[in-house]
Design a protein around this motif. Structure first.
Motif, PDB file in Angstrom:
ATOM      1  N   VAL A 111       0.596  34.809  69.839  1.00 38.66           N
ATOM      2  CA  VAL A 111       2.061  34.761  69.803  1.00 38.66           C
ATOM      3  C   VAL A 111       2.642  36.150  70.086  1.00 38.66           C
ATOM      4  O   VAL A 111       3.241  36.399  71.128  1.00 38.66           O
ATOM      5  CB  VAL A 111       2.573  34.215  68.451  1.00 38.66           C
ATOM      6  CG1 VAL A 111       4.101  34.266  68.402  1.00 38.66           C
ATOM      7  CG2 VAL A 111       2.087  32.785  68.226  1.00 38.66           C
ATOM      8  N   THR A 112       2.443  37.072  69.149  1.00 38.59           N
ATOM      9  CA  THR A 112       3.177  38.346  69.212  1.00 38.59           C
ATOM     10  C   THR A 112       2.788  39.206  70.415  1.00 38.59           C
ATOM     11  O   THR A 112       3.655  39.722  71.124  1.00 38.59           O
ATOM     12  CB  THR A 112       2.976  39.121  67.895  1.00 38.59           C
ATOM     13  OG1 THR A 112       3.455  38.280  66.831  1.00 38.59           O
ATOM     14  CG2 THR A 112       3.752  40.421  67.890  1.00 38.59           C
ATOM     15  N   GLU A 113       1.495  39.363  70.652  1.00 37.96           N
ATOM     16  CA  GLU A 113       1.095  40.218  71.785  1.00 37.96           C
ATOM     17  C   GLU A 113       1.441  39.552  73.114  1.00 37.96           C
ATOM     18  O   GLU A 113       1.807  40.232  74.070  1.00 37.96           O
ATOM     19  CB  GLU A 113      -0.410  40.530  71.718  1.00 37.96           C
ATOM     20  CG  GLU A 113      -0.827  41.330  70.492  1.00 37.96           C
ATOM     21  CD  GLU A 113      -0.500  42.831  70.589  1.00 37.96           C
ATOM     22  OE1 GLU A 113      -0.085  43.297  71.665  1.00 37.96           O
ATOM     23  OE2 GLU A 113      -0.659  43.522  69.575  1.00 37.96           O
ATOM     24  N   SER A 114       1.360  38.231  73.186  1.00 41.24           N
ATOM     25  CA  SER A 114       1.738  37.550  74.430  1.00 41.24           C
ATOM     26  C   SER A 114       3.220  37.755  74.711  1.00 41.24           C
ATOM     27  O   SER A 114       3.618  38.034  75.849  1.00 41.24           O
ATOM     28  CB  SER A 114       1.422  36.047  74.349  1.00 41.24           C
ATOM     29  OG  SER A 114       0.030  35.836  74.248  1.00 41.24           O
ATOM     30  N   VAL A 115       4.034  37.626  73.663  1.00 42.32           N
ATOM     31  CA  VAL A 115       5.482  37.853  73.843  1.00 42.32           C
ATOM     32  C   VAL A 115       5.737  39.320  74.208  1.00 42.32           C
ATOM     33  O   VAL A 115       6.585  39.619  75.052  1.00 42.32           O
ATOM     34  CB  VAL A 115       6.265  37.443  72.571  1.00 42.32           C
ATOM     35  CG1 VAL A 115       7.740  37.823  72.706  1.00 42.32           C
ATOM     36  CG2 VAL A 115       6.142  35.941  72.314  1.00 42.32           C
ATOM     37  N   GLU A 216       6.272  28.364  78.046  1.00 40.98           N
ATOM     38  CA  GLU A 216       5.449  28.393  79.256  1.00 40.98           C
ATOM     39  C   GLU A 216       4.021  28.855  79.012  1.00 40.98           C
ATOM     40  O   GLU A 216       3.139  28.599  79.823  1.00 40.98           O
ATOM     41  CB  GLU A 216       6.099  29.299  80.306  1.00 40.98           C
ATOM     42  CG  GLU A 216       7.432  28.754  80.788  1.00 40.98           C
ATOM     43  CD  GLU A 216       8.072  29.634  81.845  1.00 40.98           C
ATOM     44  OE1 GLU A 216       7.374  30.455  82.462  1.00 40.98           O
ATOM     45  OE2 GLU A 216       9.289  29.498  82.044  1.00 40.98           O
ATOM     46  N   VAL A 217       3.816  29.579  77.922  1.00 39.40           N
ATOM     47  CA  VAL A 217       2.487  30.154  77.717  1.00 39.40           C
ATOM     48  C   VAL A 217       1.875  29.775  76.370  1.00 39.40           C
ATOM     49  O   VAL A 217       0.786  29.215  76.310  1.00 39.40           O
ATOM     50  CB  VAL A 217       2.553  31.704  77.824  1.00 39.40           C
ATOM     51  CG1 VAL A 217       1.184  32.311  77.626  1.00 39.40           C
ATOM     52  CG2 VAL A 217       3.135  32.108  79.155  1.00 39.40           C
ATOM     53  N   VAL A 218       2.588  30.105  75.295  1.00 39.79           N
ATOM     54  CA  VAL A 218       1.974  29.966  73.971  1.00 39.79           C
ATOM     55  C   VAL A 218       1.702  28.496  73.638  1.00 39.79           C
ATOM     56  O   VAL A 218       0.568  28.134  73.278  1.00 39.79           O
ATOM     57  CB  VAL A 218       2.859  30.631  72.890  1.00 39.79           C
ATOM     58  CG1 VAL A 218       2.270  30.406  71.505  1.00 39.79           C
ATOM     59  CG2 VAL A 218       2.990  32.134  73.165  1.00 39.79           C
ATOM     60  N   PHE A 219       2.705  27.645  73.765  1.00 39.93           N
ATOM     61  CA  PHE A 219       2.492  26.232  73.410  1.00 39.93           C
ATOM     62  C   PHE A 219       1.429  25.586  74.308  1.00 39.93           C
ATOM     63  O   PHE A 219       0.500  24.950  73.792  1.00 39.93           O
ATOM     64  CB  PHE A 219       3.806  25.449  73.464  1.00 39.93           C
ATOM     65  CG  PHE A 219       4.762  25.779  72.327  1.00 39.93           C
ATOM     66  CD1 PHE A 219       4.287  26.163  71.082  1.00 39.93           C
ATOM     67  CD2 PHE A 219       6.132  25.694  72.505  1.00 39.93           C
ATOM     68  CE1 PHE A 219       5.164  26.465  70.038  1.00 39.93           C
ATOM     69  CE2 PHE A 219       7.015  25.995  71.469  1.00 39.93           C
ATOM     70  CZ  PHE A 219       6.527  26.383  70.236  1.00 39.93           C
ATOM     71  N   PRO A 220       1.521  25.734  75.636  1.00 39.91           N
ATOM     72  CA  PRO A 220       0.462  25.139  76.462  1.00 39.91           C
ATOM     73  C   PRO A 220      -0.916  25.708  76.131  1.00 39.91           C
ATOM     74  O   PRO A 220      -1.910  24.966  76.113  1.00 39.91           O
ATOM     75  CB  PRO A 220       0.876  25.508  77.894  1.00 39.91           C
ATOM     76  CG  PRO A 220       2.354  25.726  77.823  1.00 39.91           C
ATOM     77  CD  PRO A 220       2.601  26.314  76.468  1.00 39.91           C
TER      78      PRO A 220
END
Lengths: 260, 84
Positions: A111-115, A216-220
Motif C-alpha cells: 500500500v504505502t510504498e506503492s502509493v 489500478e494497482v493495489v486492489f488488483p
C-alpha cells in the motif's frame, strides 16, 4: 498564489517545509520498521532474499531521511535533533507472527510504498530544481524496490494459502495509511500548484493519486494474491462519496496532467 | 483518454506488482511450501526434541508475547503505515 518574482509565497514554503519534515519522520520510522521486519523474516525462515531486501530498505530509508531533513531545513524548518519514537506494530493483535509480518509488509510496502512511487512519479515532471529532481529520482528508484518487497512476500504468503485473512482487515489498513483530511476540503493554500515546484503535491492531486493507485494497482495486486478486496473497495467508495460535492476523486489527475 | 503522464504512472505501478510477485519466483514459493510441509515429515524423536525446546522457551515466549501484546494494544484492530 506565488509571491513576487515567481517565488513561492511564504505560506506555500511553510507548507512545503512541514511536508518535508513529516516525510523525514516517515522515513526514520520506515528505517526502524524495515530493520525489524528483516529480523522477523529471518526468524520465520522466509526466503533470504526478502530479509536482505528489508535490510537494504532500512538503509535506504535512513539516506532518504537525510534528504528530507536537508530539504525541510532549506525551507526554514530544521528537523528535531532526536529521532522520532519507534513506530508501533500495525498488525491487529491476535494474528500469528507469520500473518502479522505479512500484514505489516502489505501495509508498509504493497500500500504505502506503492502509493509513494505514484506520488514521486507525479512530482518528478514538475520539479525543475536539479537538486530536488535528483532527490525525487533517487527516492523513486528505491521506493520501487521497497514496494516490490511487499509484493514478493505476498506472493510467498499466497503460495502458502495465507492471505485470505487480509480482506476484512483492509479498511483499517487503508484508513491508517492516510491523513484524516485526505477526503475533505482544505484551505486554498494546500491546493496551490506552486507546491509542486517544492516537491509537494497539492491536496486534491494527492487524493487522486491515492485513489488511482488503489484502484489500478493495489486492489488488483491483492486480488491476484487471493485477497478479497470487497471491504477495501467499499471503504474507498465511502470516502469518495464523502468527498467535496462536485468533485470526483480519481479524475483530477488527468485534468492536471493534461496541463503538463 | 489518458495522458502520457497518467499512463506512465499506471504502467510503472503495474510493473511493481508483477516485478514483486516474480521476485522470489518459483524457488521462494517452493521453499515456502517445503517449510509448510516440514512438520508432517518430522520424526517422533525430532518432535520430542522440539517439545523439550518449546517447554524451555515457554516462559521467555510468554513474556515476549505479553510485551508484544502491550505494544500492539493501541492498534489492536489493525492500522496502516503513513507515507508520502
Amino acid at each position: 498564489m506565488s509571491g513576487p518574482g515567481g517565488q513561492p509565497a511564504e505560506r506555500v514554503r511553510a507548507l512545503a517545509a512541514s511536508a518535508w519534515l513529516f516525510r523525514w519522520q516517515v522515513e526514520r520510522e520506515a528505517e526502524v520498521r524495515f530493520a525489524g521486519l528483516a529480523a522477523r523474516l529471518e526468524a520465520l525462515g522466509a526466503p533470504q532474499q526478502l530479509a536482505s531486501l528489508a535490510r537494504l530498505a532500512s538503509a535506504d530509508e535512513r539516506r532518504h531521511a537525510a534528504h528530507c531533513a536537508r530539504l525541510s531545513a532549506e525551507l526554514g524548518q530544521p528537523v528535531p535533533a532526536r529521532p522520532p519514537p519507534a513506530p508501533c506494530e500495525v498488525a491487529p493483535s491476535g494474528l500469528a507472527e507469520e500473518d502479522a509480518v505479512t500484514y505489516e509488509l502489505v501495509a508498509a510496502c504493497c500500500v504505502t510504498e506503492s502509493v509513494s512511487v505514484a506520488v514521486l512519479t507525479g512530482l518528478l515532471p514538475a520539479a525543475r530544481d536539479p537538486s530536488l529532481r535528483a532527490v525525487l529520482r533517487e527516492l523513486a528508484e528505491d521506493e520501487v524496490a521497497h514496494a516490490r518487497l511487499g509484493w514478493a512476500h505476498l506472493g510467498v504468503a499466497a503460495a502458502r494459502g495465507r492471505t485470505a485473512y487480509l480482506g476484512p482487515l483492509l479498511p483499517a489498513m487503508l484508513r491508517g495509511s492516510i491523513d484524516e483530511d485526505l477526503f475533505r476540503p482544505v484551505e486554498p493554500d494546500r491546493e496551490d500548484e506552486a507546491l509542486l515546484a517544492l516537491g509537494v503535491l497539492p491536496h486534491a492531486l494527492k487524493r487522486d493519486l491515492f485513489v488511482r493507485s488503489l484502484e489500478e494497482v493495489v486492489f488488483p495486486g491483492l486480488e491476484g494474491a487471493g485477497v478479497d478486496t470487497a471491504a477495501g473497495r467499499a471503504w474507498l467508495e465511502e470516502r469518495r462519496a464523502s468527498a467535496t460535492p462536485g468533485t470526483r476523486p480519481g479524475r483530477g489527475l488527468e485534468r492536471r496532467a493534461g496541463r503538463g | 483518454m489518458s495522458s502520457p503522464k497518467t499512463t506512465n504512472v499506471g504502467k510503472l505501478l503495474r510493473v511493481l506488482v508483477a516485478g514483486g510477485l516474480g521476485l522470489v519466483g518459483a524457488a521462494g514459493a517452493a521453499r515456502a511450501e517445503e517449510k509448510a510441509a516440514a512438520p508432517a515429515e518430522k520424526t517422533e524423536k525430532a518432535q520430542e526434541k522440539d517439545k523439550a525446546k518449546e517447554k524451555g522457551a515457554a516462559e521467555k515466549e510468554k513474556k515476549e508475547k505479553k510485551a508484544a501484546d502491550e505494544k500492539k494494544e493501541a492498534g489492536s484492530d489493525g492500522g496502516g503505515v503513513k507515507g508520502w
